[in-house]
Design a protein around this motif. Sequence first.
Motif, PDB file in Angstrom:
ATOM      1  N   ILE A 349       0.776  -1.135   0.061  1.00 51.52           N
ATOM      2  CA  ILE A 349      -0.101   0.040  -0.038  1.00 51.52           C
ATOM      3  C   ILE A 349       0.974   1.195   0.127  1.00 51.52           C
ATOM      4  O   ILE A 349       1.982   1.145   0.520  1.00 51.52           O
ATOM      5  CB  ILE A 349      -1.241  -0.110   1.306  1.00 51.52           C
ATOM      6  CG1 ILE A 349      -2.013   0.992   1.186  1.00 51.52           C
ATOM      7  CG2 ILE A 349      -0.264   0.151   2.527  1.00 51.52           C
ATOM      8  CD1 ILE A 349      -2.955   1.052   2.264  1.00 51.52           C
ATOM      9  N   THR A 350       0.376   2.460  -0.772  1.00 50.38           N
ATOM     10  CA  THR A 350       1.276   3.616  -0.666  1.00 50.38           C
ATOM     11  C   THR A 350       0.958   4.482   0.373  1.00 50.38           C
ATOM     12  O   THR A 350      -0.280   4.292   0.892  1.00 50.38           O
ATOM     13  CB  THR A 350       0.995   4.260  -2.057  1.00 50.38           C
ATOM     14  OG1 THR A 350      -0.477   4.713  -2.019  1.00 50.38           O
ATOM     15  CG2 THR A 350       1.351   3.281  -3.144  1.00 50.38           C
ATOM     16  N   PRO A 351       1.786   5.310   0.641  1.00 49.11           N
ATOM     17  CA  PRO A 351       1.396   6.334   1.684  1.00 49.11           C
ATOM     18  C   PRO A 351       0.268   7.192   1.417  1.00 49.11           C
ATOM     19  O   PRO A 351      -0.591   7.574   2.060  1.00 49.11           O
ATOM     20  CB  PRO A 351       2.705   7.331   1.795  1.00 49.11           C
ATOM     21  CG  PRO A 351       3.913   6.627   1.319  1.00 49.11           C
ATOM     22  CD  PRO A 351       3.127   5.581   0.408  1.00 49.11           C
ATOM     23  N   THR A 352      -0.173   7.567  -0.017  1.00 50.22           N
ATOM     24  CA  THR A 352      -1.195   8.311  -0.212  1.00 50.22           C
ATOM     25  C   THR A 352      -2.375   7.404  -0.142  1.00 50.22           C
ATOM     26  O   THR A 352      -3.487   8.103   0.321  1.00 50.22           O
ATOM     27  CB  THR A 352      -0.977   8.432  -1.889  1.00 50.22           C
ATOM     28  OG1 THR A 352       0.244   9.199  -2.198  1.00 50.22           O
ATOM     29  CG2 THR A 352      -2.087   9.140  -2.375  1.00 50.22           C
ATOM     30  N   GLU A 353      -2.410   6.152  -0.409  1.00 45.73           N
ATOM     31  CA  GLU A 353      -3.569   5.174   0.160  1.00 45.73           C
ATOM     32  C   GLU A 353      -3.822   5.240   1.584  1.00 45.73           C
ATOM     33  O   GLU A 353      -4.961   5.354   1.873  1.00 45.73           O
ATOM     34  CB  GLU A 353      -3.399   3.924  -0.379  1.00 45.73           C
ATOM     35  CG  GLU A 353      -3.430   3.885  -2.011  1.00 45.73           C
ATOM     36  CD  GLU A 353      -3.042   2.535  -2.561  1.00 45.73           C
ATOM     37  OE1 GLU A 353      -3.457   1.936  -3.552  1.00 45.73           O
ATOM     38  OE2 GLU A 353      -2.032   1.928  -1.908  1.00 45.73           O
ATOM     39  N   ARG A 398       6.466   1.548  -1.281  1.00 44.84           N
ATOM     40  CA  ARG A 398       5.213   0.920  -0.852  1.00 44.84           C
ATOM     41  C   ARG A 398       5.306   0.170   0.565  1.00 44.84           C
ATOM     42  O   ARG A 398       6.519  -0.227   0.685  1.00 44.84           O
ATOM     43  CB  ARG A 398       4.681   0.135  -2.161  1.00 44.84           C
ATOM     44  CG  ARG A 398       4.219   1.019  -3.046  1.00 44.84           C
ATOM     45  CD  ARG A 398       4.075  -0.009  -4.463  1.00 44.84           C
ATOM     46  NE  ARG A 398       3.862   0.770  -5.559  1.00 44.84           N
ATOM     47  CZ  ARG A 398       2.226   0.897  -5.714  1.00 44.84           C
ATOM     48  NH1 ARG A 398       1.473   0.480  -5.091  1.00 44.84           N
ATOM     49  NH2 ARG A 398       1.979   1.591  -6.800  1.00 44.84           N
ATOM     50  N   TYR A 399       4.173  -0.176   0.980  1.00 42.21           N
ATOM     51  CA  TYR A 399       4.424  -0.818   2.365  1.00 42.21           C
ATOM     52  C   TYR A 399       3.450  -1.849   2.702  1.00 42.21           C
ATOM     53  O   TYR A 399       2.259  -1.889   2.169  1.00 42.21           O
ATOM     54  CB  TYR A 399       4.194   0.185   3.462  1.00 42.21           C
ATOM     55  CG  TYR A 399       5.159   1.495   3.681  1.00 42.21           C
ATOM     56  CD1 TYR A 399       6.306   1.467   4.367  1.00 42.21           C
ATOM     57  CD2 TYR A 399       4.974   2.498   2.518  1.00 42.21           C
ATOM     58  CE1 TYR A 399       7.227   2.344   4.336  1.00 42.21           C
ATOM     59  CE2 TYR A 399       5.730   3.551   2.504  1.00 42.21           C
ATOM     60  CZ  TYR A 399       6.940   3.647   3.434  1.00 42.21           C
ATOM     61  OH  TYR A 399       7.496   4.641   3.583  1.00 42.21           O
ATOM     62  N   ARG A 400       3.828  -3.055   3.632  1.00 39.34           N
ATOM     63  CA  ARG A 400       2.808  -4.165   3.908  1.00 39.34           C
ATOM     64  C   ARG A 400       3.423  -4.604   5.262  1.00 39.34           C
ATOM     65  O   ARG A 400       4.599  -4.250   5.536  1.00 39.34           O
ATOM     66  CB  ARG A 400       2.943  -4.989   2.710  1.00 39.34           C
ATOM     67  CG  ARG A 400       3.915  -5.881   2.530  1.00 39.34           C
ATOM     68  CD  ARG A 400       3.890  -7.215   1.815  1.00 39.34           C
ATOM     69  NE  ARG A 400       4.949  -7.907   1.468  1.00 39.34           N
ATOM     70  CZ  ARG A 400       5.043  -8.801   0.614  1.00 39.34           C
ATOM     71  NH1 ARG A 400       4.069  -9.012  -0.459  1.00 39.34           N
ATOM     72  NH2 ARG A 400       6.134  -9.532   0.261  1.00 39.34           N
TER      73      ARG A 400
END
Length: 403
Positions: A349-353, A398-400
């Motif tokens: 998931i992106t910081p924007t999301e 992106r992160y998870r």
Amino acid sequence: DDIKTFDELVEIAENLIEQNVPVLKRPTVIRNQALSKKLSLRDKDVFLILNKARNNKRNAEEGEVPDVEFDIKEEKWLWNNLIAEGTLNLVVSMPKVGKSSLISAFLGALTRNSNEFLGQELLGGVRSIHICGTDQPLNDWMAILEPVGLASKTSEGKGVINFPLKKLWHKGKPIYLTEEYIQKLEEIAKADKNSIFVFDAFASLISGTGLDENHAECVEPVRMLFEALAPTGATIILLHHEGSTNSHRRASEASRGTNALPAEASQIIQLNWLNPENKDDNRISVSTQGRNSKPVDMVIEQVDRAVWVHHGSTQEIEEELKIEKIINGLTERQQDVYQIIEEHPIDFITPTEVSKKVEFAKKEKTNLDLCRRTLDQLVKKKLVENKRTSTDKSLENRYRKLH
């Protein structure tokens, strides 16, 4: 004169051992020889003499020599890497951790011809069981044995033990490791070869001998027992309490009293509370030490009387506890972001999301910056992983969830 007589009796005991006189005849010979010298011996004295003689012989014996063949006994298991077949297994823990319940549950699984128990393979199949359970009253044994099928209640509300459990001694009808009882057990073992004998617990079983569990000679009855039962292929499971100062030490060092007892066992199984500071955590860590076995490390829990579940390895559980502690220490902002990561599908998931799902600041740009910083904080805490990916305009993190 008594000291001289004692030394003579030790020498007689050495000769009995050297001549392979049956183990249960040795005490009688020693007693008769003592009486002929007008010296009366208690059980404790006989065991002490035999212990001294055995130690003398052990120091005097020669080792193996070149070009002379010797037998190599292959290790066999009833419960893979936990209970070795045809030898002495020692189970140690603090009182009330669940030694009796765990061993009863294992015997129940073996009796049902189960393929495995708590993640470890069961081997050897159904065989006769004899429980020398002097440490517990009959009602306590009933509560343990009934759930695993080794005992049941009749329509009249009475209790009965079930095949393959053939004998149950308990606090109301006790048995002790005296030469008389050891002889009785030898007769049972000869008539019912390859049986399992459970002894619960060591201190109660030697209480009838006058021996002190803190002294080395207290192990002599166990040696006599093993020598008497070994030719029959019997598997011995001996339960013993940990010393309060030895808890959470290695299995071979944890037992209460003399360290001579662990030295006699081929396999040692140790049970300890996983989290002793938390009285609501009933999980138990199991570790083993054996001469030829692969060490076992697992976490189990008794969810009902004699009903156990497997939780994985100690290392896995400790990692989970570590993560849980980190999560509990998160700030409110970090918890909000981590919850979004947790609820997001496995994809990154992106910081924007993230910023669209949570609002920390009124300005959109400030909110996005806060989300980025919070996500990077979670990465440092090893709760979240990031991956730099390419988009149409630039590289983006992106992160998870990591675990």
